[in-house]
Motif scaffolding. Sequence first.
Motif, PDB file in Angstrom:
ATOM      1  N   ALA A   1     -34.612  -6.042  26.485  1.00 35.73           N
ATOM      2  CA  ALA A   1     -36.064  -5.904  26.858  1.00 35.73           C
ATOM      3  C   ALA A   1     -36.161  -6.787  28.037  1.00 35.73           C
ATOM      4  O   ALA A   1     -36.827  -6.288  29.062  1.00 35.73           O
ATOM      5  N   LYS A   2     -35.608  -7.700  28.062  1.00 36.37           N
ATOM      6  CA  LYS A   2     -35.877  -8.641  29.351  1.00 36.37           C
ATOM      7  C   LYS A   2     -35.095  -8.072  30.395  1.00 36.37           C
ATOM      8  O   LYS A   2     -35.773  -7.977  31.593  1.00 36.37           O
ATOM      9  N   GLU A   3     -33.872  -7.654  30.436  1.00 30.02           N
ATOM     10  CA  GLU A   3     -33.347  -6.936  31.482  1.00 30.02           C
ATOM     11  C   GLU A   3     -34.183  -5.703  32.161  1.00 30.02           C
ATOM     12  O   GLU A   3     -33.794  -5.388  33.139  1.00 30.02           O
ATOM     13  N   ASN A   4     -34.809  -5.035  31.293  1.00 25.08           N
ATOM     14  CA  ASN A   4     -35.764  -3.908  31.532  1.00 25.08           C
ATOM     15  C   ASN A   4     -37.004  -4.243  31.938  1.00 25.08           C
ATOM     16  O   ASN A   4     -38.037  -3.549  32.006  1.00 25.08           O
ATOM     17  N   GLY A   5     -37.428  -5.556  32.250  1.00 25.80           N
ATOM     18  CA  GLY A   5     -38.806  -5.870  32.920  1.00 25.80           C
ATOM     19  C   GLY A   5     -39.654  -6.466  32.035  1.00 25.80           C
ATOM     20  O   GLY A   5     -41.001  -6.509  32.554  1.00 25.80           O
ATOM     21  N   ILE A   6     -39.390  -6.648  30.674  1.00 18.95           N
ATOM     22  CA  ILE A   6     -40.482  -7.233  29.760  1.00 18.95           C
ATOM     23  C   ILE A   6     -41.082  -8.556  30.296  1.00 18.95           C
ATOM     24  O   ILE A   6     -40.204  -9.321  30.782  1.00 18.95           O
ATOM     25  N   ILE A   7     -42.256  -8.836  30.137  1.00 19.64           N
ATOM     26  CA  ILE A   7     -42.810 -10.059  30.257  1.00 19.64           C
ATOM     27  C   ILE A   7     -43.378 -10.666  29.103  1.00 19.64           C
ATOM     28  O   ILE A   7     -43.886 -12.033  29.405  1.00 19.64           O
ATOM     29  N   ASN A   8     -43.505 -10.089  27.776  1.00 20.46           N
ATOM     30  CA  ASN A   8     -43.818 -10.810  26.903  1.00 20.46           C
ATOM     31  C   ASN A   8     -43.436 -12.095  26.589  1.00 20.46           C
ATOM     32  O   ASN A   8     -42.082 -12.196  26.112  1.00 20.46           O
ATOM     33  N   PRO A   9     -44.244 -13.056  26.330  1.00 23.26           N
ATOM     34  CA  PRO A   9     -43.740 -14.613  26.035  1.00 23.26           C
ATOM     35  C   PRO A   9     -42.854 -14.337  25.061  1.00 23.26           C
ATOM     36  O   PRO A   9     -41.991 -15.262  24.804  1.00 23.26           O
ATOM     37  N   LEU A  10     -43.194 -13.690  23.740  1.00 24.15           N
ATOM     38  CA  LEU A  10     -42.454 -13.981  22.515  1.00 24.15           C
ATOM     39  C   LEU A  10     -41.164 -13.657  22.543  1.00 24.15           C
ATOM     40  O   LEU A  10     -40.212 -14.161  22.064  1.00 24.15           O
ATOM     41  N   VAL A  11     -40.588 -12.596  23.575  1.00 21.24           N
ATOM     42  CA  VAL A  11     -39.178 -12.554  23.914  1.00 21.24           C
ATOM     43  C   VAL A  11     -38.424 -13.537  24.302  1.00 21.24           C
ATOM     44  O   VAL A  11     -37.599 -13.799  23.874  1.00 21.24           O
ATOM     45  N   PHE A  12     -39.040 -14.469  25.257  1.00 19.71           N
ATOM     46  CA  PHE A  12     -38.497 -15.382  25.790  1.00 19.71           C
ATOM     47  C   PHE A  12     -38.241 -16.837  24.803  1.00 19.71           C
ATOM     48  O   PHE A  12     -37.614 -17.352  24.728  1.00 19.71           O
ATOM     49  N   GLN A  13     -39.351 -16.772  23.898  1.00 22.43           N
ATOM     50  CA  GLN A  13     -39.287 -17.691  23.078  1.00 22.43           C
ATOM     51  C   GLN A  13     -38.345 -17.521  21.798  1.00 22.43           C
ATOM     52  O   GLN A  13     -37.710 -18.470  21.350  1.00 22.43           O
ATOM     53  N   SER A  14     -38.297 -16.366  21.503  1.00 23.77           N
ATOM     54  CA  SER A  14     -37.324 -16.019  20.569  1.00 23.77           C
ATOM     55  C   SER A  14     -35.859 -16.272  21.036  1.00 23.77           C
ATOM     56  O   SER A  14     -34.981 -16.645  20.223  1.00 23.77           O
ATOM     57  N   MET A  15     -35.703 -15.863  22.180  1.00 22.77           N
ATOM     58  CA  MET A  15     -34.121 -15.801  22.914  1.00 22.77           C
ATOM     59  C   MET A  15     -34.016 -17.583  22.998  1.00 22.77           C
ATOM     60  O   MET A  15     -32.539 -17.735  22.396  1.00 22.77           O
ATOM     61  N   ALA A  16     -34.620 -18.200  23.189  1.00 15.26           N
ATOM     62  CA  ALA A  16     -34.638 -19.702  23.360  1.00 15.26           C
ATOM     63  C   ALA A  16     -34.392 -20.297  22.143  1.00 15.26           C
ATOM     64  O   ALA A  16     -33.411 -21.045  21.850  1.00 15.26           O
ATOM     65  N   ASN A  17     -34.935 -19.813  21.020  1.00 12.18           N
ATOM     66  CA  ASN A  17     -34.868 -20.330  19.747  1.00 12.18           C
ATOM     67  C   ASN A  17     -33.435 -19.926  19.186  1.00 12.18           C
ATOM     68  O   ASN A  17     -32.906 -20.607  18.757  1.00 12.18           O
ATOM     69  N   ILE A  18     -33.113 -18.685  19.662  1.00  7.02           N
ATOM     70  CA  ILE A  18     -31.632 -18.182  18.989  1.00  7.02           C
ATOM     71  C   ILE A  18     -30.758 -19.085  19.768  1.00  7.02           C
ATOM     72  O   ILE A  18     -29.748 -19.557  19.058  1.00  7.02           O
ATOM     73  N   TYR A  19     -30.842 -19.481  21.123  1.00  2.22           N
ATOM     74  CA  TYR A  19     -29.795 -20.143  21.821  1.00  2.22           C
ATOM     75  C   TYR A  19     -29.806 -21.474  21.289  1.00  2.22           C
ATOM     76  O   TYR A  19     -28.704 -22.146  21.134  1.00  2.22           O
ATOM     77  N   THR A  20     -30.937 -22.155  20.944  1.00  2.33           N
ATOM     78  CA  THR A  20     -31.086 -23.493  20.415  1.00  2.33           C
ATOM     79  C   THR A  20     -30.296 -23.710  19.132  1.00  2.33           C
ATOM     80  O   THR A  20     -29.783 -24.561  18.790  1.00  2.33           O
ATOM     81  N   SER A  21     -30.394 -22.359  18.245  1.00  2.00           N
ATOM     82  CA  SER A  21     -29.990 -22.587  16.789  1.00  2.00           C
ATOM     83  C   SER A  21     -28.548 -22.576  17.068  1.00  2.00           C
ATOM     84  O   SER A  21     -27.637 -22.940  16.039  1.00  2.00           O
ATOM     85  N   ARG A  22     -27.731 -22.070  18.369  1.00  2.00           N
ATOM     86  CA  ARG A  22     -26.348 -21.876  18.330  1.00  2.00           C
ATOM     87  C   ARG A  22     -25.919 -22.997  19.457  1.00  2.00           C
ATOM     88  O   ARG A  22     -24.967 -23.195  20.024  1.00  2.00           O
ATOM     89  N   PHE A  23     -26.885 -24.143  19.520  1.00  2.00           N
ATOM     90  CA  PHE A  23     -26.525 -25.240  20.497  1.00  2.00           C
ATOM     91  C   PHE A  23     -26.167 -24.912  21.689  1.00  2.00           C
ATOM     92  O   PHE A  23     -25.651 -25.722  22.414  1.00  2.00           O
ATOM     93  N   GLU A  24     -27.146 -23.657  22.211  1.00  2.00           N
ATOM     94  CA  GLU A  24     -26.631 -23.434  23.625  1.00  2.00           C
ATOM     95  C   GLU A  24     -27.960 -23.806  24.570  1.00  2.00           C
ATOM     96  O   GLU A  24     -28.729 -23.260  24.973  1.00  2.00           O
ATOM     97  N   HIS A  25     -28.266 -25.216  24.681  1.00  2.00           N
ATOM     98  CA  HIS A  25     -29.533 -25.694  24.986  1.00  2.00           C
ATOM     99  C   HIS A  25     -29.739 -25.279  26.373  1.00  2.00           C
ATOM    100  O   HIS A  25     -31.009 -25.153  27.010  1.00  2.00           O
ATOM    101  N   GLU A  26     -28.727 -25.264  27.368  1.00  2.00           N
ATOM    102  CA  GLU A  26     -28.918 -25.149  28.700  1.00  2.00           C
ATOM    103  C   GLU A  26     -29.505 -23.781  28.768  1.00  2.00           C
ATOM    104  O   GLU A  26     -30.317 -23.165  29.754  1.00  2.00           O
ATOM    105  N   LEU A  27     -29.066 -22.546  28.170  1.00  2.00           N
ATOM    106  CA  LEU A  27     -29.352 -21.378  28.044  1.00  2.00           C
ATOM    107  C   LEU A  27     -30.820 -21.294  27.374  1.00  2.00           C
ATOM    108  O   LEU A  27     -31.516 -20.301  28.090  1.00  2.00           O
ATOM    109  N   ALA A  28     -31.298 -21.947  26.555  1.00  2.00           N
ATOM    110  CA  ALA A  28     -32.434 -21.905  26.015  1.00  2.00           C
ATOM    111  C   ALA A  28     -33.406 -22.366  26.967  1.00  2.00           C
ATOM    112  O   ALA A  28     -34.527 -21.831  27.442  1.00  2.00           O
TER     113      ALA A  28
END
Length: 382
Positions: free
Chosen positions: A192-219
């Motif tokens: 969704a992100k790569e195809n131009g989505i701007i919905n904040p929920l997408v970015f929040q959800s992705m960041a939460n997943i990265y955080t749960s995987r300890f990939e803090h810089e990606l988050a």
Amino acid sequence: MSKISFVFSVFLVSMSCNVAFAQKSQLQIARNSVGKLQVAINTKQDTKKQLSILGEGVKAADAAQNDKKTKKWPETWALKAYLSAYVSIIDSDEGNADRYYNFAVQAIDSARRLDKFQANYRLISAAAYNINIRKQKKGSVAFANGDYAAAYELLREVSDFVPKDTTLAINTALSALNIQYFDKALVYFKRAKENGIINPLVFQSMANIYTSRFEHELAIRTLEDGIKLNPYSIFLTNDYINLLLDNEKYTEAMRVIESTLKVESNNKLLYFLYGYLQQHKANNSTAELAYNRALNIDENYFDALYQLGLVYVNSANESLKSGKSENAQKFKSFINRAEIALLQAHEVNQNDKATVQLLIEIYTRKNRLDKVQELKGKLEEF
């Protein structure tokens, strides 16, 4: 993905003259049904008429399917798939629609396997499109009913079929999240992100997943991307600040808070976080101002009350270090302020141990042993 796909009369071609008449006539009826359906759609004939045409075509395709010779022809299965798929998306009888959906899925598999030279690719493509319309509907119903596993399996296939549809990608990702398929959810959020989505929920959800995987810089980078597209999303900004704080990036967090407060001047959380950072740097007077700004917005804001009390305790302790005689009065003033703030915090949240412990410390210094005993008794109740 809602526009029904149909094919044109290009498929209404005659069979070669060496085909037996019975075989030829059944396939011709099925082909003619495609043409008739096109006319019915163009002339806006009702669903009942369209279903009648489709029923005639499916019956003919079934007959060709059961014939020794024509059952090996890809066109037989392509017609069956196309006609059955169309029934599945216009029939209001859900049971019947599901039955024809299953026919279409089975038929298209055979059509693809037999169509080695892709002579029927247009018919197969149209059938596949309509199958996915039905599949999307089934997936949406499953999601609404809380059957997220079924929703994910259906919606991921539709999203893979039309990968540029950002709504489908998000719904697939949300289905995956609900069954804790975090890696899969990330795949579809990324799509969704790569195809131009701007919905904040997408970015929040992705960041939460990265955080749960300890990939803090990606988050952090993901939230920064989201903020660029949604500069006034306070939810993204709050998540970003908290993530910076969690990773001890205090300078960056301070910069973000200061810039955000210029446009979000009525945000108690931002004032609290600003005060917390100032307190972390031992700037007690600035922290006090920030906490009071937060309390002007919400006088019962527990976190701000507790930290304000802690600021006063720290300031009281600092006043004793210089040894000057006038500092005894400062100490008393700060301790009294701490008592007031912490009593209010205790009133807001009577089950917070840290607040009770600080009050015990204050009353011990003030030699209020009755209060000390009372509060120690409360601690034992926790």
